[in-house]
Design an enzyme around this catalytic site. Sequence first.
Site, PDB file in Angstrom:
ATOM      1  N   PRO A  26       0.787  -1.284   0.039  1.00 23.87           N
ATOM      2  CA  PRO A  26       0.017   0.105   0.181  1.00 23.87           C
ATOM      3  C   PRO A  26       0.880   1.346   0.133  1.00 23.87           C
ATOM      4  O   PRO A  26       1.785   1.168   0.188  1.00 23.87           O
ATOM      5  CB  PRO A  26      -0.763   0.138   1.161  1.00 23.87           C
ATOM      6  CG  PRO A  26      -0.231  -1.125   2.060  1.00 23.87           C
ATOM      7  CD  PRO A  26       0.618  -1.674   1.208  1.00 23.87           C
ATOM      8  N   ALA A  27       0.258   2.404  -0.274  1.00 22.59           N
ATOM      9  CA  ALA A  27       0.745   3.524  -0.445  1.00 22.59           C
ATOM     10  C   ALA A  27       0.276   4.562   0.538  1.00 22.59           C
ATOM     11  O   ALA A  27      -0.734   4.748   0.898  1.00 22.59           O
ATOM     12  CB  ALA A  27       0.846   4.053  -1.784  1.00 22.59           C
ATOM     13  N   VAL A 153      -5.462  -1.623  -2.834  1.00 23.67           N
ATOM     14  CA  VAL A 153      -4.216  -1.179  -2.920  1.00 23.67           C
ATOM     15  C   VAL A 153      -3.715  -0.961  -1.691  1.00 23.67           C
ATOM     16  O   VAL A 153      -2.351  -1.170  -1.528  1.00 23.67           O
ATOM     17  CB  VAL A 153      -3.957  -0.422  -4.367  1.00 23.67           C
ATOM     18  CG1 VAL A 153      -2.390  -0.020  -4.318  1.00 23.67           C
ATOM     19  CG2 VAL A 153      -4.426  -0.918  -5.639  1.00 23.67           C
ATOM     20  N   GLU A 154      -4.329   0.030  -1.076  1.00 28.21           N
ATOM     21  CA  GLU A 154      -3.745   0.959   0.173  1.00 28.21           C
ATOM     22  C   GLU A 154      -3.416  -0.200   1.349  1.00 28.21           C
ATOM     23  O   GLU A 154      -2.601  -0.272   1.857  1.00 28.21           O
ATOM     24  CB  GLU A 154      -4.550   1.974   0.425  1.00 28.21           C
ATOM     25  CG  GLU A 154      -4.534   2.949  -0.587  1.00 28.21           C
ATOM     26  CD  GLU A 154      -2.813   3.663  -0.301  1.00 28.21           C
ATOM     27  OE1 GLU A 154      -2.251   3.581   0.391  1.00 28.21           O
ATOM     28  OE2 GLU A 154      -2.930   4.540  -1.690  1.00 28.21           O
ATOM     29  N   SER A 155      -4.394  -1.054   1.453  1.00 27.33           N
ATOM     30  CA  SER A 155      -4.436  -1.690   2.795  1.00 27.33           C
ATOM     31  C   SER A 155      -4.813  -3.081   2.547  1.00 27.33           C
ATOM     32  O   SER A 155      -5.128  -3.970   3.728  1.00 27.33           O
ATOM     33  CB  SER A 155      -5.117  -1.040   3.820  1.00 27.33           C
ATOM     34  OG  SER A 155      -6.468  -1.020   3.654  1.00 27.33           O
TER      35      SER A 155
END
Length: 435
Positions: A26-27, A153-155
């Site tokens: 994730p970002a 995508v993040e978590s």
Amino acid sequence: MGWRQRRFGAPMRRAATIAFLMALGPAALIPGAVEIVSAEPSAPAGGAAAGADAQPLAFAHCTGAVAAEAEARGVPAGVTDRLRALSPDADVAAAPQGQAEFVKPIWSYLDANLTETRIAEGRRKLAEWSATFDAIEARYGVDRFILAAFWGVESTYGSVLEDPGIVRPVLRSLATLACSETPRAPYWRAELIAALEIQAQDKGPPGPLTGSWAGAMGHTQFMPTVYQAHAVDFDGDGRRDIWTSVPDALASTANYLTAMGWRSGARWGSEARLPDGFDLALADETTERSIAAWKALGVVPIQALAEDGTATLILPAGARGPAFLLQPNFRIILRYNTALAYALSVAHLSDRLRGEAGFTRDWPRGDAMPSAGDVRSLQSRLAERGFPAGAADGRIGPRTRAAIRAYQAANGLPPDGYADAPLRERILASSETKP
Ligand code: CA
């Protein structure tokens, strides 16, 4: 995958964009993240002449100064005392300095973010939270598939938040970054003060703030300043709880996207098919044309795009890989994380969750990837030859691709902006200068 990846591999050099540090995970939601950190040599905080105690002393001095500033802004001493009691987190301190040995190809990010497991889990989440997505779409006009894609995508749909080996105390992470010798320390300091302010509110999380090593928090990884500006209480319990309330986290993301200019009902863009003999100079990433104009040039969007919409054309891996028409909403995804690989992952995951197929054209998977050092050499050599490639930072971004295109055009090569191994060797060996 995701957050665990980083623990076992060398972190990459883009510090705040966790997706890149973690290679596949994730970002952080950090506006302008691409500029946050390039490789920063580690420097002892106290200087060479100072003794072994200099580092803790310098850290205590720094956290004390931040605490005083926060108090001046109304944060009570009960909260700032927590900051004063902290010691640096060695893992966090090391993270921005980590360097990837090899440039990771874009298809690796996409593959990792678009596993069948993640797509299937996303569809389950869409069903499970259907009523919440209905309400968020009605309120914000941001469609459920893009929100679910950010979440995935993040978590990994929040699953990493339950991993005690991954989640860290935000104040300590940000204090470590803010009080390290980095050109970006002022950025981290502002985030730290925001975190203290959030911690001091009674509408925030019930306990100490938790987040990634870079201080990105909750299901969709908001940095503290982003939380302050854009988080919402959607479930109506009086708290903006992006850590444990899925409705709050998803609505906060929708609220953020709307604030950034998300166009309701519009796509991010589409993969596109190029005609034989297409003039690759037109795929310059920056020239915006209407969809009708692209079609007139023979460019066919794979997904239906409104004729009066606009798009730029990009070939992330050159003429041998897929092409994409990117629309204004794609730039909003890039506000979350400025990396093309990240944004394409979110965009494509949203399509897969919607039920659309994978890309029609595959990537040049057999290509050998350069090391970061190779890319720095390439960037330096391009600049020496009169094709400025931006900072020689070892990362291939828009400016490097533009320099490669200019080099190709000046040397009678198809200008697709992609330097495979033979072209890299040619550029490094070349004595040609820009005419
Ligand atoms: Ca709430």
